[in-house]
Design a protein around this motif. Structure first.
Motif, short mmCIF file in Angstrom:
data_model
loop_
_atom_site.label_atom_id
_atom_site.label_comp_id
_atom_site.label_asym_id
_atom_site.label_seq_id
_atom_site.Cartn_x
_atom_site.Cartn_y
_atom_site.Cartn_z
N TRP A 1 -13.92 -8.27 2.94
CA TRP A 1 -12.50 -8.40 2.64
C TRP A 1 -12.42 -9.80 1.83
O TRP A 1 -12.98 -10.60 1.85
N ARG B 1 -7.41 -7.13 1.08
CA ARG B 1 -8.10 -6.10 0.54
C ARG B 1 -9.71 -5.75 0.71
O ARG B 1 -10.10 -6.85 0.41
N GLU C 1 0.91 -1.20 0.08
CA GLU C 1 -0.09 0.03 0.03
C GLU C 1 0.91 1.34 0.15
O GLU C 1 2.01 1.33 0.79
N SER D 1 -5.46 -1.87 4.20
CA SER D 1 -5.33 -3.30 3.86
C SER D 1 -4.50 -4.09 4.98
O SER D 1 -4.15 -3.48 6.06
N ASP E 1 -1.09 -8.46 -6.87
CA ASP E 1 -0.50 -8.90 -5.73
C ASP E 1 0.14 -10.13 -5.65
O ASP E 1 0.95 -10.42 -4.99
#
Length: 201
Positions: A150, A174, A75, A103, A181
Motif C-alpha cells: 500500500w 491505495r 473512489e 482504498s 489525491d
C-alpha cells in the motif's frame, strides 16, 4: 532518507497509526469494523468499544468522513466496507479510517505540541502548502508497514494559523499513488477540519 523512514519520538506514533489501518487495532484500542482493504475483503464487525477515547474518535471524527459524498471523492463507485478508530495516549492522537473496496481514507487529529514546522525539519522531503490559512505539508510514498504493497498520500494541516502545535491529517491509502489525491485531500480537509470540536476560526 525518505520522510517515512522515521527515527526518534515520532516513530511509535506513526507505526501505531499504520498498524491500526492494516492490522485491525493498536495497543490502546481496537477497531469497530475490519479495516482490510481489497477486492476480497469482508467487513467483520467488532463489538463497539467501551473505551472513552475510542468513543471520542468515533463521535468526533468518523461522521466527518463516513459519508458517501466524502469517500465518493476517493473512489468511484464507492463501496463502503467498514470503519475503525484508534488512538495513542502519548500524543493525544485520535483517528478514524473508512475502508472502501480498494482504498481507504483516514482522518486523524493530534493535540500534542508537535508543529508543522518541526515536522518539516524532521522530514525535509515533505512539500510545504497552505490550507485554510494554516501551514500544511503534503507527502506521498510507501506505507510504514515493511513489505506492504500500500501507498499513502497525506495532507497535514496545522491546528492553528500560528502553528503552535497539533495538527489534522487526512490520508488516502491505495495500491498505487494517484497524483490527483492532493486535490482530493485538500477538499476533504477544507470540509472536515472546520467541523472539528475546538477548531480555531
Amino acid at each position: 532518507m525518505r520522510h517515512r523512514q522515521v527515527l526518534g519520538w515520532i516513530l511509535p506514533v506513526l507505526i501505531s497509526v499504520a498498524v491500526a489501518v492494516y492490522a485491525g487495532g493498536v495497543v490502546t484500542g481496537r477497531w469497530d469494523a475490519n479495516p482490510a482493504i481489497g477486492e476480497d475483503a469482508k467487513a467483520a464487525p467488532f463489538p463497539e468499544s467501551t473505551d472513552p477515547e475510542q468513543r471520542k474518535a468515533r463521535k468526533e471524527l468518523c461522521p466527518l468522513i463516513e459519508r458517501p459524498e466524502v469517500y465518493g471523492l476517493v473512489e468511484q463507485p464507492a463501496t463502503f466496507k467498514g470503519s475503525g478508530t484508534s488512538y495513542l495516549r502519548e500524543s493525544d492522537w485520535h483517528e478514524c479510517t473508512v475502508t472502501l473496496q480498494s482504498s481507504g481514507l483516514r482522518l486523524a487529529v493530534a493535540h500534542d505540541r508537535t508543529s508543522i514546522a518541526e515536522y518539516q525539519r524532521l522530514f525535509p522531503e515533505a512539500q510545504p502548502r497552505t490550507v485554510l490559512g494554516r501551514p500544511a505539508l503534503w507527502t506521498a510514498g510507501p506505507s510504514l508497514i515493511v513489505n506492504s504493497p500500500w501507498k499513502e498520500s497525506s495532507l497535514l494541516v496545522a491546528w492553528d494559523s500560528a502553528d503552535s502545535g497539533g495538527m489534522v491529517e487526512v490520508t488516502i491509502l491505495r495500491a498505487a499513488l494517484d497524483p490527483r489525491d492532493e486535490g482530493t485531500l485538500t477538499r476533504i480537509v477544507e470540509g472536515a477540519a472546520p467541523a472539528l470540536p475546538g477548531w480555531p476560526a
